[in-house]
Design an enzyme around this catalytic site. Structure first.
Site, PDB file in Angstrom:
ATOM      1  N   GLY A  36       2.609   5.630  -4.329  1.00  0.00           N
ATOM      2  CA  GLY A  36       2.216   5.726  -3.023  1.00  0.00           C
ATOM      3  C   GLY A  36       2.772   4.408  -2.476  1.00  0.00           C
ATOM      4  N   HIS A  37       2.409   3.190  -3.041  1.00  0.00           N
ATOM      5  CA  HIS A  37       2.481   2.039  -2.412  1.00  0.00           C
ATOM      6  C   HIS A  37       3.993   1.798  -2.271  1.00  0.00           C
ATOM      7  CE1 HIS A  37      -1.605   1.344  -4.473  1.00  0.00           C
ATOM      8  NE2 HIS A  37      -1.862   0.542  -3.144  1.00  0.00           N
ATOM      9  N   LYS A 151      -2.596   8.548   4.077  1.00  0.00           N
ATOM     10  CA  LYS A 151      -4.073   8.991   3.233  1.00  0.00           C
ATOM     11  C   LYS A 151      -5.103   8.333   3.815  1.00  0.00           C
ATOM     12  CE  LYS A 151      -6.173   8.531  -1.001  1.00  0.00           C
ATOM     13  NZ  LYS A 151      -6.877   7.409  -1.207  1.00  0.00           N
TER      14      LYS A 151
END
Ligand code: PAF
Length: 282
Positions: A36-37, A151
């Protein structure tokens, strides 16, 4: 990639890039990086020439009974991942560098209203900690743009508002949520789940999808959709803090004619508190 721990070193490098006319894009993180990062860094690529990431577990955004001490810290691995992702500078300050007088008594930046609803209701002081550290990091790096994950939708909304209201000349870029194959949104906190809890966790995404389907079909009974969401999460063995349909723009109350909606939820599962959301336009 350079790794630095002082504000002075970040400023010196960033100044050099700015003077060379290079656009700087910044990705703040708390480390323990996952796919995700990496997607945030990839999103940054389209917006500039130099990429700065920070790794700082910010004590101000953790409540007294939260996981600050246990939050996973993996600096060597983070460094390798940022280097592989094409990052130019990793800023990894310690707490004293960011809060020389301690985080308890430090000057704060707070977005009223928005910081007290949804997650803010269950994590008092959390968002003031987030907006304070992000304001500080933005002052240190002075980027042209900064990337935040969708998110953390409430966080993204708060930061957009803070940047606008404090007249910071910084473009805020939203990057889509990255999910595991079964729909669970990637998060460092997924590591807290036992295998049995991990198997139950995709109920969060499934429940959001079911709500999104009803909204797309034109339903406007938002309290009914929220109740169904809470019940479905409880049936799956989670303890929801909230399940809410809101106006996507500012998290205000959704009206029957609101076109851009967001469904947000936070639920506890074992030691983890998981959050997720889905946007719906109709
Ligand atoms: O989203 C996070 O990881 C954090 O809240 C942030 C934006 C890095 C501030 O500490």
């Amino acid at each position: 990639m350079r790794t630095v721990t002082t504000i002075a070193d970040v400023r010196a490098l960033a100044r050099r890039w700015r003077q060379a006319g290079e656009r700087i894009v910044f990705v703040p993180t708390m480390g323990n990086l996952h796919a995700g990062h990496v997607s945030l860094i990839e999103a940054a690529r389209a917006h500039g020439e130099r990429f700065v990431a920070s790794i700082f577990v910010n004590p101000m955004q953790f409540g007294p009974n939260e996981d600050f001490a246990h939050y996973p810290r993996t600096p060597e691995r983070d460094e390798q991942m940022l280097r592989a992702a094409g990052c130019d500078l990793m800023f990894m300050p310690d707490v004293a560098e960011m809060y020389p007088n301690g985080s308890q008594r430090a000057t704060r930046v707070e977005v009223p209203g928005l910081s007290g609803i949804l997650c803010g209701e269950f994590r008092p002081g959390h968002f003031a900690g987030v907006t304070t550290v992000v304001a500080k990091l933005l002052h240190i790096v002075e980027p042209d743009a900064a990337v935040f994950g969708e998110k953390d939708y409430q966080q993204l909304t708060l930061i957009r508002r803070m940047v606008r209201e404090l007249c910071m000349p910084i473009e805020i870029i939203a990057a889509p949520t990255v999910r595991d194959a079964d729909g669970l949104a990637m998060s460092s906190r997924n590591q807290y789940l036992t295998p049995e809890e991990r198997a139950r966790a995709p109920a969060i995404h499934r429940t959001l999808q079911a709500a999104a389907l009803r909204l797309r079909a034109g339903e406007c009974d938002y309290p009914g959709i929220e109740r169904t969401g809470i019940e479905a999460l409880e049936r799956a063995g989670l303890q929801p803090d909230y399940f809410a349909v809101r106006r996507a723009e500012d998290l205000g109350a959704a009206q029957p004619d609101t076109r851009h909606l967001v469904v947000l939820t936070a639920a506890r599962l074992g030691k983890a508190r998981l959050i997720d959301n889905l946007q719906v336009s109709r």
